[in-house]
Motif scaffolding. Structure first.
Motif, PDB file in Angstrom:
ATOM      1  N   ASP A   1       0.844  -1.198   0.000  1.00 17.25           N
ATOM      2  CA  ASP A   1       0.000   0.000   0.000  1.00 17.25           C
ATOM      3  C   ASP A   1       0.882   1.251   0.000  1.00 17.25           C
ATOM      4  OD1 ASP A   1      -2.268   1.518   0.058  1.00 17.25           O
ATOM      5  OD2 ASP A   1      -2.700   1.201   2.181  1.00 17.25           O
ATOM      6  N   GLY A   2       0.673   2.115  -0.965  1.00 16.17           N
ATOM      7  CA  GLY A   2       1.475   3.326  -1.053  1.00 16.17           C
ATOM      8  C   GLY A   2       2.808   3.141  -1.757  1.00 16.17           C
ATOM      9  N   GLY A   3       3.114   1.908  -2.161  1.00 14.11           N
ATOM     10  CA  GLY A   3       4.315   1.652  -2.949  1.00 14.11           C
ATOM     11  C   GLY A   3       5.613   1.946  -2.220  1.00 14.11           C
ATOM     12  N   THR A   4       6.665   2.090  -3.012  1.00 15.72           N
ATOM     13  CA  THR A   4       7.972   2.339  -2.411  1.00 15.72           C
ATOM     14  C   THR A   4       8.040   3.700  -1.727  1.00 15.72           C
ATOM     15  OG1 THR A   4       8.789   3.110  -4.558  1.00 15.72           O
ATOM     16  CG2 THR A   4       9.232   0.821  -3.980  1.00 15.72           C
ATOM     17  N   ALA A   5       7.133   4.611  -2.088  1.00 17.39           N
ATOM     18  CA  ALA A   5       7.089   5.895  -1.376  1.00 17.39           C
ATOM     19  C   ALA A   5       6.773   5.660   0.101  1.00 17.39           C
ATOM     20  CB  ALA A   5       6.056   6.826  -2.014  1.00 17.39           C
ATOM     21  N   SER A   6       5.841   4.762   0.385  1.00 14.94           N
ATOM     22  CA  SER A   6       5.509   4.462   1.790  1.00 14.94           C
ATOM     23  C   SER A   6       6.652   3.714   2.467  1.00 14.94           C
ATOM     24  CB  SER A   6       4.222   3.640   1.868  1.00 14.94           C
ATOM     25  OG  SER A   6       4.416   2.337   1.348  1.00 14.94           O
ATOM     26  N   TRP A   7       7.326   2.857   1.721  1.00 16.95           N
ATOM     27  CA  TRP A   7       8.482   2.130   2.249  1.00 16.95           C
ATOM     28  C   TRP A   7       9.588   3.113   2.649  1.00 16.95           C
ATOM     29  CZ3 TRP A   7       9.269  -2.917   3.444  1.00 16.95           C
ATOM     30  CH2 TRP A   7      10.572  -3.383   3.556  1.00 16.95           C
ATOM     31  N   ARG A   8       9.834   4.088   1.791  1.00 20.96           N
ATOM     32  CA  ARG A   8      10.870   5.090   2.081  1.00 20.96           C
ATOM     33  C   ARG A   8      10.478   5.941   3.288  1.00 20.96           C
ATOM     34  NH1 ARG A   8      10.921   7.152  -2.475  1.00 20.96           N
ATOM     35  NH2 ARG A   8      12.749   6.163  -3.405  1.00 20.96           N
ATOM     36  N   ARG A   9       9.205   6.340   3.345  1.00 22.79           N
ATOM     37  CA  ARG A   9       8.747   7.154   4.478  1.00 22.79           C
ATOM     38  C   ARG A   9       8.895   6.411   5.801  1.00 22.79           C
ATOM     39  NH1 ARG A   9       4.554   8.600   0.901  1.00 22.79           N
ATOM     40  NH2 ARG A   9       3.166   7.072   1.896  1.00 22.79           N
ATOM     41  N   ALA A  10       8.768   5.099   5.753  1.00 22.27           N
ATOM     42  CA  ALA A  10       8.911   4.303   6.973  1.00 22.27           C
ATOM     43  C   ALA A  10      10.363   4.139   7.396  1.00 22.27           C
ATOM     44  CB  ALA A  10       8.258   2.933   6.777  1.00 22.27           C
ATOM     45  N   GLY A  11      11.277   4.635   6.569  1.00 19.37           N
ATOM     46  CA  GLY A  11      12.689   4.598   6.919  1.00 19.37           C
ATOM     47  C   GLY A  11      13.423   3.350   6.480  1.00 19.37           C
ATOM     48  N   TYR A  12      12.799   2.564   5.601  1.00 20.97           N
ATOM     49  CA  TYR A  12      13.432   1.320   5.175  1.00 20.97           C
ATOM     50  C   TYR A  12      14.291   1.545   3.930  1.00 20.97           C
ATOM     51  CZ  TYR A  12       9.856  -0.605   8.289  1.00 20.97           C
ATOM     52  OH  TYR A  12       9.068  -0.866   9.361  1.00 20.97           O
ATOM     53  N   ARG A  13      15.200   0.625   3.733  1.00 19.14           N
ATOM     54  CA  ARG A  13      16.203   0.752   2.677  1.00 19.14           C
ATOM     55  C   ARG A  13      15.641   0.337   1.318  1.00 19.14           C
ATOM     56  NH1 ARG A  13      19.963  -2.755   0.368  1.00 19.14           N
ATOM     57  NH2 ARG A  13      19.143  -4.477   1.632  1.00 19.14           N
ATOM     58  N   LEU A  14      16.045   1.058   0.288  1.00 13.87           N
ATOM     59  CA  LEU A  14      15.754   0.691  -1.096  1.00 13.87           C
ATOM     60  C   LEU A  14      17.056   0.331  -1.804  1.00 13.87           C
ATOM     61  CD1 LEU A  14      13.183   3.469  -2.095  1.00 13.87           C
ATOM     62  CD2 LEU A  14      12.688   1.048  -1.674  1.00 13.87           C
ATOM     63  N   GLU A  15      16.954  -0.541  -2.774  1.00 11.57           N
ATOM     64  CA  GLU A  15      18.090  -0.877  -3.612  1.00 11.57           C
ATOM     65  C   GLU A  15      17.998  -0.139  -4.942  1.00 11.57           C
ATOM     66  OE1 GLU A  15      19.069  -5.505  -2.302  1.00 11.57           O
ATOM     67  OE2 GLU A  15      18.054  -5.087  -4.212  1.00 11.57           O
TER      68      GLU A  15
END
Length: 505
Positions: free
Chosen positions: A456-470
């Motif tokens: 839900d909310g895609g990688t934008a939500s993942w980034r907002r949660a402070g998690y790492r992206l590759e």
């Protein structure tokens, strides 16, 4: 059928680079992944006949199923795709926005629009000649790279300065990145009395190819035109609009049209900051020069009503004039502009309103959504989990969930079996914002996959949660069409040769 294309739409559902290599000349590019985001703006009337084209890869039939699910009742696709079109003896067009660019080249010859070479303009500048120089592209393009000394004169805004520019003794030079917008701007100024107006031949690309340096980060503006110049622009645009057969609609009737389901395009041709401050609900922000430059991107049903809106009417009328000259039959201007709309009791919206994609609520309700926190704490621990990113290649390069596989949504059905052969495999679908993921998740469910989750909310939500992206390295892909000036000097040369060859005198 193409000869009578005023009341139906033709869409190429392949990716932009594929379409650039060869497409049916009058088709509007609508990649399959963009259908839900754009179709309601392109075709309001769900009874409109729609024909879809691909390369016989199955994407057109899948797109037809999507449109039928959204309520479009007359959808078909070209059997055999573009290859069948060629086999029937028809030619394919290469490039993008071909109708507008071909029209620009035809106008160049028909009106004998004067232009000046980069070396000549550079010599004038070295000699200290009094040259008025304007970049007629968007403010964003101007700031990225312009001819040194140019002021930003975007779209038809410069026409409001025509009366003042008439008093200038030296050349008035307008430029864009290539040819079309500067040719249209130069001819517009000349028809408004600025007889010394000329286009810079081949724009910033021609300037670069001549070995000259562009300026970056410029911030010079047109300034405020005199009252007499504004009045002259109004009267001149009225004269040209009458001669071109431009229609007029009042605010009351436009409000009725907006409530109806008929095909209708309402374009606010002011600059985006003015649009953001207050615009008619349902109007699209497309400054006038962009409408002309990219008509096939915004107008899929040629015979639909096209209504242009601005403040004093000058920019709307001039945009309408050029659309009429391009052959659009039903072009109108809102009488009295924004002020008349408000006086008639019409409300204005502010900001850039993002309406939900077509079928969004049903699509969202039909998938299992998981939060970034749930994914981090639980989903990623599931044995055999496959993480898919279904967004663009540019998005995948810049940031995706660790371990994700890239499967562009337009190709999902064709490629998923090779990646996930077992329908019971847990699959997490991601994208940039959650939108493409929701529709992709629904498609996987329709294929029989039984353990599909959507971030839900895609990688934008993942980034907002402070998690790492590759990040990732990918070779160039067909979903991102870069402008020729971003592809190197040979691409610029090829593009300019292609454009000038569209019309031979």
């Amino acid at each position: 059928m193409l000869r009578q294309r005023d009341d139906w739409a033709l869409f190429d559902v392949r990716e932009p680079v594929e379409a650039e290599r060869g497409h049916i000349a009058s088709a509007t590019s609508l990649p399959r992944r963009r259908i839900e985001l754009r179709i309601e703006a392109l075709v309001r009337d769900r009874g409109t006949p729609i024909v879809l084209v691909d390369d016989d890869s199955g994407r057109a039939s899948l797109a037809a199923r999507t449109l039928a699910g959204l309520g479009y009742r007359k959808v078909s696709w070209l059997q055999g795709g573009v290859a069948a079109w060629q086999a029937a003896g028809h030619r394919l067009a290469t490039g993008n926005n071909v109708p507008s660019k071909r029209f620009g080249e035809q106008a160049y010859h028909d009106y004998s629009i004067p232009d000046v070479a980069a070396d000549t303009l550079a010599a004038w500048q070295r000699e200290g000649r009094d040259v008025k120089l304007f970049d007629v592209r968007t403010p964003e393009e101007y700031a990225e790279a312009c001819i040194p000394g140019a002021a930003s004169g975007p779209s038809f805004d410069i026409a409001r300065h025509a009366g003042d520019l008439q008093q200038h003794d030296g050349p008035v030079v307008v430029h864009c990145a290539g040819r079309t917008r500067s040719l249209i701007a130069a001819q517009t100024l000349r028809e408004l009395g600025v007889k010394q107006a000329v286009a810079l031949r081949n724009g910033t690309m021609g300037w670069h190819l001549a070995g000259l340096q562009v300026e970056r980060g410029a911030a010079r503006a047109l300034g405020t035109p005199s009252a007499a110049s504004v009045a002259q622009g109004i009267h001149g645009s009225l004269r040209l609009a009458e001669a071109a057969g431009v229609g007029v609609v009042d605010a009351t009737m436009l409000a009725i049209w907006l409530r109806q389901a008929d095909n209708l395009y309402v374009f606010d041709v002011r600059q985006v900051d003015a649009y953001m401050a207050g615009h008619i609900p349902g109007a699209q922000a497309v400054p006038g020069g962009q409408v002309v430059q990219r008509a096939d991107d915004f107008i899929a049903v040629r015979g639909a009503r096209i209504v242009l809106v601005d403040d004093d009417g000058t920019r709307a009328r001039l945009t309408a004039v050029w659309l009429r000259r391009m052959g659009f039959p039903n072009v109108l201007v809102l009488s009295g502009g924004i002020a008349a709309w408000r006086a008639a009791g019409g409300m204005l919206e502010s900001g850039r309103v993002r309406r939900a994609p077509a079928g969004w609520l049903a699509a969202r309700a039909g998938v299992r959504l998981v939060t970034a926190q749930d994914v981090e704490a639980q989903v990623l621990q599931q044995p055999g989990l496959v993480v898919l990113d279904v967004d663009t290649s540019a998005h995948f390069r810049h940031g995706h969930l660790p371990g994700a596989l890239w499967v562009p949504r337009g190709w999902l059905e064709a490629r998923i079996a090779a990646l996930v052969p077992d329908l019971t495999t847990p699959v997490l679908v991601t994208c940039a914002t959650g939108v493409q993921g929701v529709y992709a998740g629904g498609a996987l469910g329709a294929l029989g996959y039984r353990a599909v989750m959507v971030l839900d909310g895609g990688t934008a939500s993942w980034r907002r949660a402070g998690y790492r992206l590759e990040t990732a390295e990918l070779p160039p892909q067909d979903d991102i069409l870069l402008p020729p000036y971003a592809r190197g000097e040979q691409a610029m040369r090829d593009y300019l040769a292609w454009e000038t060859d569209l019309v031979r005198p």
